[in-house]
Motif scaffolding. Structure first.
Motif, PDB file in Angstrom:
ATOM      1  N   ALA A   1       0.825  -1.210   0.000  1.00 52.19           N
ATOM      2  CA  ALA A   1       0.000   0.000   0.000  1.00 52.19           C
ATOM      3  C   ALA A   1       0.857   1.257   0.000  1.00 52.19           C
ATOM      4  O   ALA A   1       0.570   2.213  -0.716  1.00 52.19           O
ATOM      5  CB  ALA A   1      -0.931  -0.010   1.207  1.00 52.19           C
ATOM      6  N   ALA A   2       1.886   1.264   0.825  1.00 49.61           N
ATOM      7  CA  ALA A   2       2.831   2.381   0.846  1.00 49.61           C
ATOM      8  C   ALA A   2       3.866   2.128  -0.239  1.00 49.61           C
ATOM      9  O   ALA A   2       4.575   1.125  -0.209  1.00 49.61           O
ATOM     10  CB  ALA A   2       3.494   2.491   2.223  1.00 49.61           C
ATOM     11  N   PHE A   3       3.972   3.038  -1.193  1.00 47.92           N
ATOM     12  CA  PHE A   3       4.765   2.765  -2.386  1.00 47.92           C
ATOM     13  C   PHE A   3       6.240   2.582  -2.064  1.00 47.92           C
ATOM     14  O   PHE A   3       6.861   3.396  -1.382  1.00 47.92           O
ATOM     15  CB  PHE A   3       4.619   3.892  -3.404  1.00 47.92           C
ATOM     16  N   GLN A   4       6.794   1.497  -2.562  1.00 49.49           N
ATOM     17  CA  GLN A   4       8.225   1.272  -2.616  1.00 49.49           C
ATOM     18  C   GLN A   4       8.487   0.392  -3.832  1.00 49.49           C
ATOM     19  O   GLN A   4       7.644  -0.414  -4.230  1.00 49.49           O
ATOM     20  CB  GLN A   4       8.747   0.638  -1.332  1.00 49.49           C
ATOM     21  N   THR A   5       9.623   0.548  -4.467  1.00 48.50           N
ATOM     22  CA  THR A   5       9.851  -0.146  -5.740  1.00 48.50           C
ATOM     23  C   THR A   5       9.923  -1.656  -5.573  1.00 48.50           C
ATOM     24  O   THR A   5       9.704  -2.401  -6.527  1.00 48.50           O
ATOM     25  CB  THR A   5      11.146   0.342  -6.408  1.00 48.50           C
ATOM     26  N   THR A   6      10.211  -2.117  -4.359  1.00 46.84           N
ATOM     27  CA  THR A   6      10.333  -3.553  -4.117  1.00 46.84           C
ATOM     28  C   THR A   6       9.003  -4.285  -4.140  1.00 46.84           C
ATOM     29  O   THR A   6       8.977  -5.522  -4.219  1.00 46.84           O
ATOM     30  CB  THR A   6      11.023  -3.781  -2.757  1.00 46.84           C
ATOM     31  N   THR A   7       7.888  -3.563  -4.068  1.00 44.58           N
ATOM     32  CA  THR A   7       6.574  -4.214  -4.173  1.00 44.58           C
ATOM     33  C   THR A   7       5.814  -3.764  -5.419  1.00 44.58           C
ATOM     34  O   THR A   7       4.635  -4.068  -5.562  1.00 44.58           O
ATOM     35  CB  THR A   7       5.712  -3.897  -2.931  1.00 44.58           C
TER      36      THR A   7
END
Length: 557
Positions: free
Chosen positions: A226-232
């Motif tokens: 839900a909280a953007f990070q490139t790993t997800t």
């Protein structure tokens, strides 16, 4: 590793590198990504449901966990083992490095504010700094695409400091907290507007990522995406194309060139084995962060590039900028002893105060704006509790309970202008563990920034006093302003402009001196508006990687 015929090597897996990888692989371009840090899987490694009470020192920050025990940055910070940096004798600068897959996107505040028309053309307005080599209208469609892909919640405000997004792009924002509504009412009395923050946190499900359920701090990492990070998001998306390979623990030493000065590939150190590996590549993209990419280029000097790679302008490492930072808070009497309830939301501020003074800028003693991020609400108790306390035993407990959730904090984030005293070069005497010369920083705030901070502190004091708080004497701006690098928004070290005589890259992030070398991180910024830089890093990377894909497909590169 199986044989993989890459067409592009990307250095860095954060906002710029991962977005470039996604855009290129989506177009069928084979990409090999190098990451200096370790592999990281937020789906299995995040301490999402851990409480401060379960951590040493109640989760308080320490020298090796700068943002608390459960911060998502596992191996990085302002000090990284075996990787020193230096400053000159008169400078105080902090350099944050994540050193993990996903880079700073695992840790960032996720504030996602568009730069506006006046942000891209600041020099045309006041004669200071440099203009960007394009108009807002050129990048607006790419902001649309980035916000849609990433998932940004917020609303269109109609304010000149916050360009609108097309209908349906922004997801709904969370409901404002009670203290934020009090701030908004106080600000309105002074002609200042508080509005929903735009934030890269999903409030509705998107692709394989779930909506935020308002339960744990985003800074811990987000296993549900839900909280953007490139790993997800971007990195898994690139993997799914079949055109993507990744090597972690790969510390890039230099970009290699031939006798004609053309880039031929790069050399990196395998941190696990200390083996030096050379890769050939038709195209190299540096997206390792503004200062790390500049460090690599400065360390890539050769007979064809004696002052550092792609540095014929002499601007490489120059124009180093961070956001200004300062803060002021107080306990608000009207908020004491209010009823307890879940006020978490998406953990960061739901409302904030954008810059309101563009039309009055000529009357001020500083040239660019700032905004206020708000710290309010019921927070999980840690080792420190806000408020002024006296007494002992039961009376002290009652006072702490009364003050719980009653404080309001204004965090100023403002635009810095480049100056001749702020730059980075290579230390001639110091190397890291792998023998690579380290970055050396030179830093000095100018009167522009100090006057801005003084104005911001006075404004914050006025708003706090309007809410009934008692605020003491303000500190001088020289003491109040954050150290260089402390806000972790450093940009500008390989800036883009219209001319090769005063910049390192063109508008596509393509270096003027080496057509097959690109920079796709904050280093290309021509200015550093008060808005957080990550959304624009991703937007430029998407736009410029799309252009690069076309060049490769046409055989131009």
């Amino acid at each position: 590793m199986t044989k993989f015929a890459h067409q592009v090597v990307i250095v860095g897996s954060g906002a710029g590198g991962a977005m470039a990888a996604y855009e290129l692989t989506k177009a069928g371009i084979n990409v090999l990504m190098l990451e200096a840090g370790r592999d990281y899987n937020p789906k299995t490694e995040t301490p999402m449901f851990k409480r401060n009470a379960d951590a040493p020192l109640m989760g308080a920050a320490t020298s090796d966990k700068n943002f608390g025990y459960y911060d998502a940055t596992v191996d990085g910070g302002w000090s990284v083992i075996d990787e020193p940096y230096t400053t000159d004798d008169e400078s105080d600068f902090l350099w944050w490095r994540a050193r993990m897959l996903g880079g700073r996107t695992n840790h960032w505040g996720r504030y996602s504010l568009r730069f506006s028309e006046h942000d891209f053309k600041g020099k045309s307005r006041d004669g200071l700094g440099a203009d960007w080599p394009f108009e807002y209208a050129d990048i607006a469609p790419w902001y649309d695409k980035t916000e849609s892909l990433v998932g940004v919640c917020g609303t269109n405000t109609g304010l000149d400091d916050m360009p609108d997004s097309p209908p349906g792009v922004l997801q709904p924002p969370p409901t404002p907290r009670i203290p934020e509504l009090l701030v908004a009412a106080a600000a309105k009395k002074h002609g200042i507007t508080a509005v929903p923050m735009h934030r890269a946190v999903l409030t509705r499900p998107k692709d394989e990522r779930a909506a935020c359920f308002y339960a744990t701090p985003c800074g811990h990492g987000c296993s549900i995406g839900a909280a953007f990070q490139t790993t997800t998001s971007l990195i898994p998306m690139a993997h799914k194309t079949g055109h993507f390979k990744l090597i972690t623990n790969a510390m890039v030493k230099q970009v290699n060139t031939n006798d004609e000065g053309k880039v031929t590939g790069l050399t990196y150190i395998d941190k696990a084995s200390s083996e030096e590996v050379t890769l050939d590549s038709p195209v190299v993209i540096l997206a390792a962060s503004a200062c790390e990419s500049a460090r690599i280029m400065l360390n890539s000097a050769s007979p064809g590039h004696p002052n550092g790679l792609a540095n014929s302008s002499g601007q490489l490492g120059r124009n180093l900028m961070d956001s200004t930072g300062a803060g002021l808070g107080a306990t608000i009497p009207a908020l004491k002893n209010r009823p307890r309830y879940n006020e978490d939301g998406h953990t960061a501020n739901h409302l904030f105060i954008p810059w309101w003074g563009h039309n009055e800028q000529h009357k001020l003693n500083f040239p660019r704006g700032y905004h206020f991020e708000l710290g309010t609400g019921f927070r999980e108790p840690g080792a420190w509790v806000s408020g002024d306390f006296s007494g002992y035993g039961e009376s002290l407990k009652d006072e702490a309970k009364a003050n719980y959730g009653a404080s309001v904090y204004f965090a100023l984030r403002g635009e810095m202008l480049p100056n001749e005293h702020c730059y980075m070069d290579i230390d001639p005497d110091v190397t890291d563990k792998w023998g690579i010369p380290v970055a050396r920083f030179h830093w000095q705030w100018s009167e522009h920034e100090l006057n801005q901070v003084a104005h911001g502190l006075q404004t914050a004091k006025t708003l706090l006093e309007t809410m009934g708080a008692t605020v003491g004497e303000l500190p001088p701006p020289e003491q109040a302003i954050a150290k260089g690098g402390e806000i972790i928004h450093e940009v500008g070290t390989a800036r883009m402009c219209d001319s090769p005589t005063d910049s390192v890259t063109n508008q596509w992030g393509q270096t003027w001196d080496c057509p097959n070398l690109f920079v796709m991180d904050g280093g290309v910024f021509a200015s550093n508006p008060h808005k957080n830089c990550t959304l624009t890093i991703m937007t430029l990377a998407m736009r410029n990687a799309n252009w690069l894909a076309g060049q490769i497909q046409q055989g131009a590169l």
